[in-house]
Scaffold this motif. Structure first.
Motif, PDB file in Angstrom:
ATOM      1  N   THR A   1       1.052  -1.487   0.105  1.00 39.29           N
ATOM      2  CA  THR A   1      -0.289   0.344  -0.361  1.00 39.29           C
ATOM      3  C   THR A   1       1.131   1.504  -0.489  1.00 39.29           C
ATOM      4  OG1 THR A   1      -0.163  -0.066   2.659  1.00 39.29           O
ATOM      5  CG2 THR A   1      -1.738  -1.451   1.168  1.00 39.29           C
ATOM      6  N   GLY A   2       0.369   2.497  -0.369  1.00 44.58           N
ATOM      7  CA  GLY A   2       0.836   3.743   0.347  1.00 44.58           C
ATOM      8  C   GLY A   2       1.664   3.649   1.039  1.00 44.58           C
ATOM      9  N   LYS A   3       1.378   3.091   2.719  1.00 43.51           N
ATOM     10  CA  LYS A   3       2.184   3.253   3.624  1.00 43.51           C
ATOM     11  C   LYS A   3       3.775   2.121   3.192  1.00 43.51           C
ATOM     12  CE  LYS A   3      -1.798   3.314   7.324  1.00 43.51           C
ATOM     13  NZ  LYS A   3      -2.662   2.281   7.909  1.00 43.51           N
ATOM     14  N   ASP A   4       3.698   1.868   2.949  1.00 49.28           N
ATOM     15  CA  ASP A   4       5.353   1.462   2.427  1.00 49.28           C
ATOM     16  C   ASP A   4       5.822   2.328   1.527  1.00 49.28           C
ATOM     17  OD1 ASP A   4       5.004  -1.660   2.962  1.00 49.28           O
ATOM     18  OD2 ASP A   4       3.039  -2.035   1.466  1.00 49.28           O
ATOM     19  N   ASP A   5       5.773   3.573   1.271  1.00 48.47           N
ATOM     20  CA  ASP A   5       6.489   3.993  -0.194  1.00 48.47           C
ATOM     21  C   ASP A   5       6.881   5.029   0.952  1.00 48.47           C
ATOM     22  OD1 ASP A   5       5.484   2.813  -2.118  1.00 48.47           O
ATOM     23  OD2 ASP A   5       4.213   4.848  -2.876  1.00 48.47           O
ATOM     24  N   THR A   6       8.034   4.489   1.837  1.00 50.40           N
ATOM     25  CA  THR A   6       8.330   5.731   3.500  1.00 50.40           C
ATOM     26  C   THR A   6      10.032   4.678   3.138  1.00 50.40           C
ATOM     27  OG1 THR A   6       8.011   5.788   5.629  1.00 50.40           O
ATOM     28  CG2 THR A   6       7.799   3.966   5.282  1.00 50.40           C
ATOM     29  N   LEU A   7      10.731   5.162   4.546  1.00 52.02           N
ATOM     30  CA  LEU A   7      11.797   5.347   4.396  1.00 52.02           C
ATOM     31  C   LEU A   7      12.296   4.762   5.885  1.00 52.02           C
ATOM     32  CD1 LEU A   7      13.096   8.410   2.807  1.00 52.02           C
ATOM     33  CD2 LEU A   7      13.234   6.364   2.112  1.00 52.02           C
ATOM     34  N   PRO A   8      13.386   3.895   6.602  1.00 52.74           N
ATOM     35  CA  PRO A   8      13.676   4.101   8.230  1.00 52.74           C
ATOM     36  C   PRO A   8      13.355   5.148   9.241  1.00 52.74           C
ATOM     37  CG  PRO A   8      15.146   2.699   6.032  1.00 52.74           C
ATOM     38  CD  PRO A   8      14.021   4.387   5.134  1.00 52.74           C
ATOM     39  N   PRO A   9      13.019   4.482   9.693  1.00 47.44           N
ATOM     40  CA  PRO A   9      13.585   5.749  10.833  1.00 47.44           C
ATOM     41  C   PRO A   9      14.505   6.987  11.137  1.00 47.44           C
ATOM     42  CG  PRO A   9      11.866   3.731  12.201  1.00 47.44           C
ATOM     43  CD  PRO A   9      12.565   3.704  10.879  1.00 47.44           C
ATOM     44  N   ARG A  10      15.744   6.303  10.735  1.00 44.90           N
ATOM     45  CA  ARG A  10      16.943   6.612  10.726  1.00 44.90           C
ATOM     46  C   ARG A  10      16.625   7.982   9.878  1.00 44.90           C
ATOM     47  NH1 ARG A  10      21.736   3.059  12.384  1.00 44.90           N
ATOM     48  NH2 ARG A  10      20.862   3.599  13.974  1.00 44.90           N
ATOM     49  N   LEU A  11      15.907   7.330   8.404  1.00 42.85           N
ATOM     50  CA  LEU A  11      16.321   8.876   7.860  1.00 42.85           C
ATOM     51  C   LEU A  11      15.364  10.045   7.168  1.00 42.85           C
ATOM     52  CD1 LEU A  11      17.851   6.006   6.341  1.00 42.85           C
ATOM     53  CD2 LEU A  11      17.535   7.574   4.484  1.00 42.85           C
ATOM     54  N   LEU A  12      14.719   9.939   8.456  1.00 42.29           N
ATOM     55  CA  LEU A  12      13.116  10.594   8.577  1.00 42.29           C
ATOM     56  C   LEU A  12      13.476  11.178   9.850  1.00 42.29           C
ATOM     57  CD1 LEU A  12      10.457   8.251   8.059  1.00 42.29           C
ATOM     58  CD2 LEU A  12      11.161   9.701   6.190  1.00 42.29           C
ATOM     59  N   ASN A  13      14.488  11.089  11.125  1.00 41.72           N
ATOM     60  CA  ASN A  13      13.685  11.685  12.264  1.00 41.72           C
ATOM     61  C   ASN A  13      15.593  11.366  13.396  1.00 41.72           C
ATOM     62  OD1 ASN A  13      11.174  11.155  12.304  1.00 41.72           O
ATOM     63  ND2 ASN A  13      11.477   8.751  13.051  1.00 41.72           N
ATOM     64  N   GLU A  14      15.931  10.731  12.427  1.00 41.44           N
ATOM     65  CA  GLU A  14      17.831  11.472  13.410  1.00 41.44           C
ATOM     66  C   GLU A  14      18.500  12.082  12.363  1.00 41.44           C
ATOM     67  OE1 GLU A  14      20.145   7.342  14.025  1.00 41.44           O
ATOM     68  OE2 GLU A  14      17.982   6.833  14.390  1.00 41.44           O
ATOM     69  N   PRO A  15      19.241  13.187  12.228  1.00 37.17           N
ATOM     70  CA  PRO A  15      19.831  14.074  11.177  1.00 37.17           C
ATOM     71  C   PRO A  15      21.127  13.661  11.067  1.00 37.17           C
ATOM     72  CG  PRO A  15      18.689  15.489  13.212  1.00 37.17           C
ATOM     73  CD  PRO A  15      18.758  14.535  13.763  1.00 37.17           C
ATOM     74  N   ALA A  16      21.918  13.601   9.889  1.00 40.68           N
ATOM     75  CA  ALA A  16      23.172  13.624  10.069  1.00 40.68           C
ATOM     76  C   ALA A  16      23.792  14.982  11.063  1.00 40.68           C
ATOM     77  CB  ALA A  16      23.406  14.177   8.479  1.00 40.68           C
ATOM     78  N   LYS A  17      24.487  13.753  11.237  1.00 41.70           N
ATOM     79  CA  LYS A  17      25.681  13.875  12.784  1.00 41.70           C
ATOM     80  C   LYS A  17      27.016  15.162  11.824  1.00 41.70           C
ATOM     81  CE  LYS A  17      25.123   9.941  14.998  1.00 41.70           C
ATOM     82  NZ  LYS A  17      26.581   8.282  15.574  1.00 41.70           N
ATOM     83  N   ALA A  18      27.614  14.911  10.919  1.00 49.57           N
ATOM     84  CA  ALA A  18      28.372  15.952  10.321  1.00 49.57           C
ATOM     85  C   ALA A  18      28.692  16.330   8.629  1.00 49.57           C
ATOM     86  CB  ALA A  18      29.686  15.020  10.767  1.00 49.57           C
ATOM     87  N   GLY A  19      29.371  16.547   8.700  1.00 49.64           N
ATOM     88  CA  GLY A  19      29.577  16.825   7.426  1.00 49.64           C
ATOM     89  C   GLY A  19      28.204  18.365   6.986  1.00 49.64           C
ATOM     90  N   PRO A  20      28.802  17.995   4.878  1.00 45.82           N
ATOM     91  CA  PRO A  20      28.091  19.103   4.413  1.00 45.82           C
ATOM     92  C   PRO A  20      26.306  18.848   4.793  1.00 45.82           C
ATOM     93  CG  PRO A  20      29.580  18.369   3.082  1.00 45.82           C
ATOM     94  CD  PRO A  20      29.820  17.688   4.434  1.00 45.82           C
ATOM     95  N   MET A  21      26.061  17.817   5.208  1.00 41.87           N
ATOM     96  CA  MET A  21      24.575  17.581   5.382  1.00 41.87           C
ATOM     97  C   MET A  21      24.244  17.570   6.704  1.00 41.87           C
ATOM     98  SD  MET A  21      23.379  18.476   1.703  1.00 41.87           S
ATOM     99  CE  MET A  21      24.098  18.053   0.408  1.00 41.87           C
TER     100      MET A  21
END
Length: 616
Positions: free
Chosen positions: A560-580
């Motif tokens: 279903t459309g609910k499968d069009d998602t990403l792991p919580p890490r990418l959605l909720n955990e900000p990148a720690k360092a670097g340009p992003m």
């Protein structure tokens, strides 16, 4: 026209083999290869079936440009319901097998049922035979190909086969042709193994099975298109010199190289496993990892890598079978086996890549699953007693050992063979599987590249980089430069890329050409090849039709459309360092617009108007 207009249908249960005419009405709607084979699959199987049951079908398909003079016209695909995801699976390969199948006079081979004992399919032009493969079962891809060529006394025979991974139904097993080209993702090799089909051996000498509708126009279009490839910085210089490994340092510097199971987005060891490093001479023997580049059938780019290991390296010191030259690491494999695990030993990565080719495994899912296992170990959730060895992130020895165990179907390798979604669920941390729809991410972090985040979430076969490749505009500036950090404009651009990619895959040419070619270049070859009306608008609508056909199959299969998602890490955990640093994947801003430009409901279902417009 460049269809042979013939299908080979093989019932493995009964042993019946018959020839069928290609459904030309469908061919004009779906072109060939990915699109046309998906149409056949959708019409012939229940989308809810068990992918490893005899009721599933395995379709080997070429495109109308496969086997022609078109640059990169050597592609072929495997289409089935994938065991890793439960979704549509279409895995694309190069080499010479696809062209040979076309030379034998076939557009497509449809494999049904399950043989009682191991068999292989021998195709000699218009004659096809099922033969006993008991002596091949348990042997590697490399041994199988050599044995069949020797037995049939034909060094020009082309072979596609499975190794032990496919036999053991590792859920990301691949089908390997020409020793180191592979239909690699989604577990198509496991489906082949479930059917007790060890190999397909093809020899084709039919020269008049097909020809362009307009030979002179086709020849001119091909020559013009090859000139475009030669003049382009990526297809004329970067890929021939460094292969896809040209991207390792580039993506790392951008701050979008997933590292240690996506805990970080830059890898301090990236340069040591890069394309540049493959050219450097080793201090141990004074030789470089890279021996030469290599090309698939009809390819003027030649991005393939041929490597030779340091014979004194711990992985192969007493294993002379790995001391020769074979397929070296490309970017995705180097990332998955390297950065995803915190490993920066180029020789170890090359050895495991050899192993993946030899035993038929997808190195992307293998490496990403090992990365997840290492994080579970770091957290104390997975113990040494359960795994059978210590698994700290960054351990070269652990990465190598788990790969060997997975290939052999032994010990904890059997759990690795299930992929990261099932591994992480088993240990109560499904959030640590870096996958979409059960298929692991390739080598780009969606927090650093917003368009890639949307591409991963919406891909019909699970997380995938070759169903649109938003890296082109976001990093390479092709066909235009887009800010990787913004969400604006990503939905319509991705739709265009996805539709065009479906055309490329269905035509029988390589996606890498699109670094240089646009839609008009591709259309200029399809038109004289097939004759009739093949305008660019019609082709783009055809690509959209293929995409929606795949989507509707997945919906019928239970996604279903609910499968069009990403792991919580990418959605909720900000990148720690670097340009992003500080960024997350802003999927919620892009997905509603994507559904809208696709002509889907807010739940991700193609509307009645879209279905009618596309003739579905």
């Amino acid at each position: 026209m460049t269809w042979t207009q013939k299908i080979l249908r093989v019932n493995l249960t009964t042993g019946e083999i018959r020839t069928e005419p290609l459904n030309m009405a469908w061919a004009h709607q779906f072109l060939g290869q990915r699109g046309l084979a998906t149409k056949y699959l959708v019409e012939e199987i229940d989308p809810t079936l068990d992918p490893l049951s005899p009721a599933n079908k395995l379709i080997i398909a070429t495109g109308p440009l496969t086997g022609t003079a078109a640059a990169t016209g050597g592609r072929w695909s495997v289409i089935t319901k994938g065991p890793l995801t439960g979704a549509i699976a279409c895995s694309n390969s190069g080499g010479f097998f696809g062209a040979e199948l076309k030379f034998a006079g076939w557009d497509m081979v449809i494999l049904e049922g399950r043989a009682e004992k191991p068999v292989y399919l021998l195709i000699e032009n218009e004659v096809a035979t099922l033969l006993d493969a008991s002596h091949l079962w348990g042997r590697t891809v490399w041994e199988t190909e050599e044995t069949l060529k020797h037995h049939h006394q034909d060094p020009q025979m082309r072979v596609a086969s499975i190794g032990r991974a496919g036999e053991n139904q590792v859920l990301f097993a691949a089908i390997v042709n020409d020793l180191h080209r592979a239909a690699g993702r989604s577990g198509v090799g496991a489906v082949m193994g479930s059917k007790n089909l060890k190999a397909i051996a093809v020899r084709g000498t039919v020269t008049d099975a097909y020809r362009p509708a307009d030979p002179e126009g086709f020849a001119k279009a091909v020559a013009d298109a090859k000139a475009v490839l030669a003049a382009n910085g990526v297809t004329g210089q970067g890929l021939p010199t460094y292969g896809t490994q040209v991207l390792m340092n580039v993506i790392n510097e951008v701050g979008a190289l997933p590292t240690r199971n996506h805990r970080d987005i830059q890898f301090e060891g990236a340069n040591a496993i890069s394309g540049e490093a493959m050219h450097e001479k080793r201090p141990t023997d004074g030789k470089a990892n890279l021996v030469t580049n290599a090309a698939c059938f009809g390819c003027t780019i030649a991005c393939g890598r041929i490597s030779k290991l340091d014979p004194g390296h711990f992985t192969v010191k007493d294993k002379p079978q790995y001391h020769g030259c074979s397929g070296g690491v490309e970017y995705e494999a180097a990332w998955a086996l390297g950065a995803a695990n915190g490993v920066s030993d180029l020789e170890a990565l090359t050895y495991v890549n050899f192993l993946c080719n030899e035993q038929g495994m997808d190195p992307i899912t293998l490496g990403a699953t090992i990365g997840a296992a290492m994080e579970l170990y770091d957290l104390g959730i997975l113990t040494k007693e359960e795994a059978g060895l210590e698994l700290p992130t960054g351990s070269v020895e652990a990465m190598v050992k788990l790969s060997e165990l997975c290939a052999a179907g032994e010990g904890f390798g059997r759990i690795i063979g299930l992929g990261s979604r099932r591994l992480c669920a088993k240990y109560g941390r499904p959030d640590l599987s870096m996958s979409v729809k059960g298929q692991e991410f390739p080598a780009y972090d969606g927090r650093g590249l917003q368009g890639m985040a949307l591409e991963y979430a919406t891909s019909n076969r699970g997380a995938c980089h070759v169903r649109g490749y938003m890296v082109s505009p976001e990093v390479l500036g092709i066909p235009m430069k887009m800010d990787p950090c913004t969400t604006e404009g990503k939905a319509p651009m991705l739709k265009t890329f996805q539709d065009l990619t479906a055309v490329v895959d269905s035509a029988g040419i390589c996606l890498f050409t699109t670094f240089a070619w646009g839609g008009p270049d591709i259309q200029s070859m399809i038109q004289p090849a097939l004759g009739g009306d093949w305008s660019l608008d019609r082709l783009m609508e055809l690509g959209e039709r293929v995409w929606n056909l795949e989507r509707r199959f997945n919906l019928a299969a239970g996604l279903t459309g609910k499968d069009d998602t990403l792991p919580p890490r990418l959605l909720n955990e900000p990148a720690k360092a670097g340009p992003m640093k500080g960024r997350v994947a802003e999927l919620g801003k892009m997905l509603p617009e994507y559904y809208e430009v696709r002509g889907w409901t807010a739940e991700g279902v193609p509307t009645a108007a879209t279905v009618q417009r596309l003739g579905l």
